[in-house]
Design a protein around this motif. Structure first.
Motif, PDB file in Angstrom:
ATOM      1  N   PRO A 123       3.064  -7.232-105.435  1.00  0.00           N
ATOM      2  CA  PRO A 123       4.109  -6.645-106.281  1.00  0.00           C
ATOM      3  C   PRO A 123       4.026  -7.172-107.707  1.00  0.00           C
ATOM      4  N   ASN A 124       4.362  -6.334-108.653  1.00  0.00           N
ATOM      5  CA  ASN A 124       4.560  -6.803-110.019  1.00  0.00           C
ATOM      6  C   ASN A 124       6.022  -7.232-110.146  1.00  0.00           C
ATOM      7  N   VAL A 125       6.289  -8.116-111.084  1.00  0.00           N
ATOM      8  CA  VAL A 125       7.647  -8.640-111.208  1.00  0.00           C
ATOM      9  C   VAL A 125       8.063  -8.674-112.679  1.00  0.00           C
ATOM     10  N   LEU A 126       9.248  -8.155-112.947  1.00  0.00           N
ATOM     11  CA  LEU A 126       9.818  -8.225-114.291  1.00  0.00           C
ATOM     12  C   LEU A 126      10.274  -9.661-114.520  1.00  0.00           C
ATOM     13  N   THR A 127       9.622 -10.322-115.477  1.00  0.00           N
ATOM     14  CA  THR A 127       9.867 -11.739-115.727  1.00  0.00           C
ATOM     15  C   THR A 127      10.205 -11.972-117.185  1.00  0.00           C
ATOM     16  N   ALA A 218      12.809 -14.414-112.803  1.00  0.00           N
ATOM     17  CA  ALA A 218      12.389 -13.147-112.203  1.00  0.00           C
ATOM     18  C   ALA A 218      13.624 -12.277-112.013  1.00  0.00           C
ATOM     19  N   LEU A 219      13.607 -11.089-112.616  1.00  0.00           N
ATOM     20  CA  LEU A 219      14.777 -10.210-112.549  1.00  0.00           C
ATOM     21  C   LEU A 219      14.641  -9.110-111.500  1.00  0.00           C
ATOM     22  N   ALA A 220      13.409  -8.651-111.254  1.00  0.00           N
ATOM     23  CA  ALA A 220      13.215  -7.579-110.266  1.00  0.00           C
ATOM     24  C   ALA A 220      11.734  -7.409-109.981  1.00  0.00           C
ATOM     25  N   VAL A 221      11.407  -6.964-108.764  1.00  0.00           N
ATOM     26  CA  VAL A 221      10.032  -6.602-108.439  1.00  0.00           C
ATOM     27  C   VAL A 221       9.904  -5.091-108.538  1.00  0.00           C
ATOM     28  N   THR A 222       8.684  -4.621-108.771  1.00  0.00           N
ATOM     29  CA  THR A 222       8.470  -3.211-109.092  1.00  0.00           C
ATOM     30  C   THR A 222       8.155  -2.331-107.891  1.00  0.00           C
ATOM     31  N   THR A 223       7.975  -2.935-106.721  1.00  0.00           N
ATOM     32  CA  THR A 223       7.646  -2.168-105.520  1.00  0.00           C
ATOM     33  C   THR A 223       8.914  -1.771-104.764  1.00  0.00           C
ATOM     34  N   ALA A 224       8.769  -0.846-103.817  1.00  0.00           N
ATOM     35  CA  ALA A 224       9.919  -0.371-103.056  1.00  0.00           C
ATOM     36  C   ALA A 224      10.503  -1.466-102.162  1.00  0.00           C
ATOM     37  N   LYS A 225       9.638  -2.385-101.720  1.00  0.00           N
ATOM     38  CA  LYS A 225      10.078  -3.500-100.882  1.00  0.00           C
ATOM     39  C   LYS A 225      10.125  -4.780-101.696  1.00  0.00           C
ATOM     40  N   ASP A 232      14.874 -13.245-102.705  1.00  0.00           N
ATOM     41  CA  ASP A 232      16.194 -13.095-103.323  1.00  0.00           C
ATOM     42  C   ASP A 232      16.168 -12.236-104.584  1.00  0.00           C
ATOM     43  N   VAL A 233      14.981 -11.828-105.006  1.00  0.00           N
ATOM     44  CA  VAL A 233      14.847 -11.008-106.213  1.00  0.00           C
ATOM     45  C   VAL A 233      14.886  -9.528-105.818  1.00  0.00           C
ATOM     46  N   PRO A 234      15.796  -8.749-106.397  1.00  0.00           N
ATOM     47  CA  PRO A 234      15.908  -7.330-106.018  1.00  0.00           C
ATOM     48  C   PRO A 234      14.740  -6.500-106.514  1.00  0.00           C
ATOM     49  N   THR A 235      14.616  -5.308-105.984  1.00  0.00           N
ATOM     50  CA  THR A 235      13.636  -4.353-106.498  1.00  0.00           C
ATOM     51  C   THR A 235      14.254  -3.636-107.695  1.00  0.00           C
ATOM     52  N   LEU A 236      13.416  -2.996-108.511  1.00  0.00           N
ATOM     53  CA  LEU A 236      13.950  -2.209-109.619  1.00  0.00           C
ATOM     54  C   LEU A 236      14.791  -1.050-109.101  1.00  0.00           C
ATOM     55  N   ASP A 237      14.418  -0.529-107.944  1.00  0.00           N
ATOM     56  CA  ASP A 237      15.213   0.532-107.316  1.00  0.00           C
ATOM     57  C   ASP A 237      16.615   0.019-107.004  1.00  0.00           C
ATOM     58  N   GLU A 238      16.704  -1.183-106.441  1.00  0.00           N
ATOM     59  CA  GLU A 238      18.008  -1.776-106.142  1.00  0.00           C
ATOM     60  C   GLU A 238      18.783  -2.107-107.410  1.00  0.00           C
ATOM     61  N   ALA A 239      18.050  -2.348-108.498  1.00  0.00           N
ATOM     62  CA  ALA A 239      18.688  -2.702-109.766  1.00  0.00           C
ATOM     63  C   ALA A 239      19.148  -1.472-110.543  1.00  0.00           C
ATOM     64  N   PHE A 244      11.785   3.823-108.292  1.00  0.00           N
ATOM     65  CA  PHE A 244      10.696   3.067-108.924  1.00  0.00           C
ATOM     66  C   PHE A 244       9.890   2.346-107.853  1.00  0.00           C
ATOM     67  N   ASP A 245       8.594   2.603-107.820  1.00  0.00           N
ATOM     68  CA  ASP A 245       7.718   1.988-106.809  1.00  0.00           C
ATOM     69  C   ASP A 245       6.287   1.958-107.319  1.00  0.00           C
ATOM     70  N   LEU A 246       5.963   0.913-108.070  1.00  0.00           N
ATOM     71  CA  LEU A 246       4.607   0.725-108.587  1.00  0.00           C
ATOM     72  C   LEU A 246       4.196  -0.720-108.332  1.00  0.00           C
TER      73      LEU A 246
END
Length: 321
Positions: A123-127, A218-225, A232-239, A244-246
């Motif tokens: 997963p990529n992660v928004l950091t 880490a604010l969010a991961v970019t994958t669906a899971k 404990d870091v949400p997905t961008l979809d959850e945010a 969003f799933d890349l």
């Protein structure tokens, strides 16, 4: 009769030569070409795979770094290498993106390579830097909207997954972002910690130690899971960024004309390694999900991603000469 017998014997030898070559393989070290600088996810993954693969093959596996031009220089080197199974590319989703981003590439990623197996999905992660006053995606977007100048985000180069994820993030949130391309995760992470860039969408692996040390957030991961390394870091979809799933996958490929028997042997040995408990544990430690699919499955994955990212590249109007 003697002439006929000689001709038949020669033809039989010629027909048997490829099979004999495949059976003799590997007779010397195998090189895994990493198209990014040392220290990034591709390098870490290649070394973990190479360490176990050389035990399976009974030959040394060399990790050779050939970075540059968004991972396309290393790919071009392998595409033009002798197709004998001794020079392989540790490819990534970046190469399916490059097909659409670069106006001219010296190779065709679908035609000039023989897929072997996808090793893992990371997963990529928004950091962001620990000093940035944002605690989640919503507050970061609010900061960016209020800022007098566009926020900056770094990537591993033009045309990489991180680059394209950034364009999607900006579009979906209605904010301007300035893209800063780096040569690899090492210098990018250093500047992110120091505040020279305000955010990144790098893969989990290189930033994970700094997140755990409190130097990055880490604010969010970019994958669906969610990532197993950052549960404990949400997905961008959850945010709030629905759908969003890349993510970034990594796999191994050989030059297209490599004998099928050699590709099959490589695939079988790699899949055994990838599915082993030891390798799986190592992947989970660096935030990766082991895959280990067949050459045909990897080929379909490449085709599908090439088509998917072509649409995203067109919408984002990303183009490199």
């Amino acid at each position: 009769m003697k002439f006929t017998a000689t001709v038949l014997a020669t033809l039989a030898f010629a027909a048997a030569a490829p099979a004999a070559l495949a059976q003799a393989w590997p007779a010397k070290p195998v090189t895994l070409v990493v198209p990014f600088p040392p220290g990034g996810t591709t390098d870490v993954l290649a070394r973990a795979l190479g360490e176990r693969l050389q035990q399976a093959l009974g030959q040394t596996v060399i990790i050779e770094s050939k970075p540059g031009a968004g991972a396309t220089l290393g790919a071009d080197h392998v595409a033009k290498s002798r197709p004998d199974g001794y020079t392989l590319l540790v490819g990534a989703v970046h190469h399916t993106i490059a097909t659409s981003v670069y106006k001219k590439l010296p190779y065709d990623f679908q035609k000039d390579f023989a897929p072997i197996s996808t090793v893992a999905l990371v997963p990529n992660v928004l950091t962001i830097s620990a000093t940035t006053h944002a605690t989640d995606v919503k507050s970061l977007v609010a900061l960016a909207k209020a800022a007098p100048n566009p926020f900056t985000y770094g990537s591993n180069g033009n045309g990489t997954a991180q680059h394209l994820i950034g364009t999607q993030f900006a579009e979906m949130n209605g904010i301007p972002l300035l893209h800063i391309p780096y040569k690899g995760s090492g210098p990018l992470t250093t500047d992110l910690i120091g505040g020279q860039v305000q955010m990144s969408f790098d893969t989990v692996t290189p930033v994970l130690p700094h997140i755990k040390a409190g130097k990055l957030k880490a604010l969010a991961v970019t994958t669906a899971k969610r990532s197993s390394a950052l549960p404990d870091v949400p997905t961008l979809d959850e945010a709030g960024m629905k759908g969003f799933d890349l993510g970034t996958w990594f796999g191994v490929l050989a030059p297209a004309a490599t004998p099928k028997d050699v590709v099959a042997r490589l695939s079988a040995e790699m899949v055994k390694v990838i599915h082993s408990p030891e390798f799986r544990q190592r992947m989970l430690e660096i935030g990766a999900e082991p895959i280990g699919n067949t050459p045909d499955e990897m080929a379909r994955q490449i085709k599908d991603d090439t088509e998917k990212y072509a649409r995203l590249v067109k919408n984002a109007k990303v183009s490199i000469e």
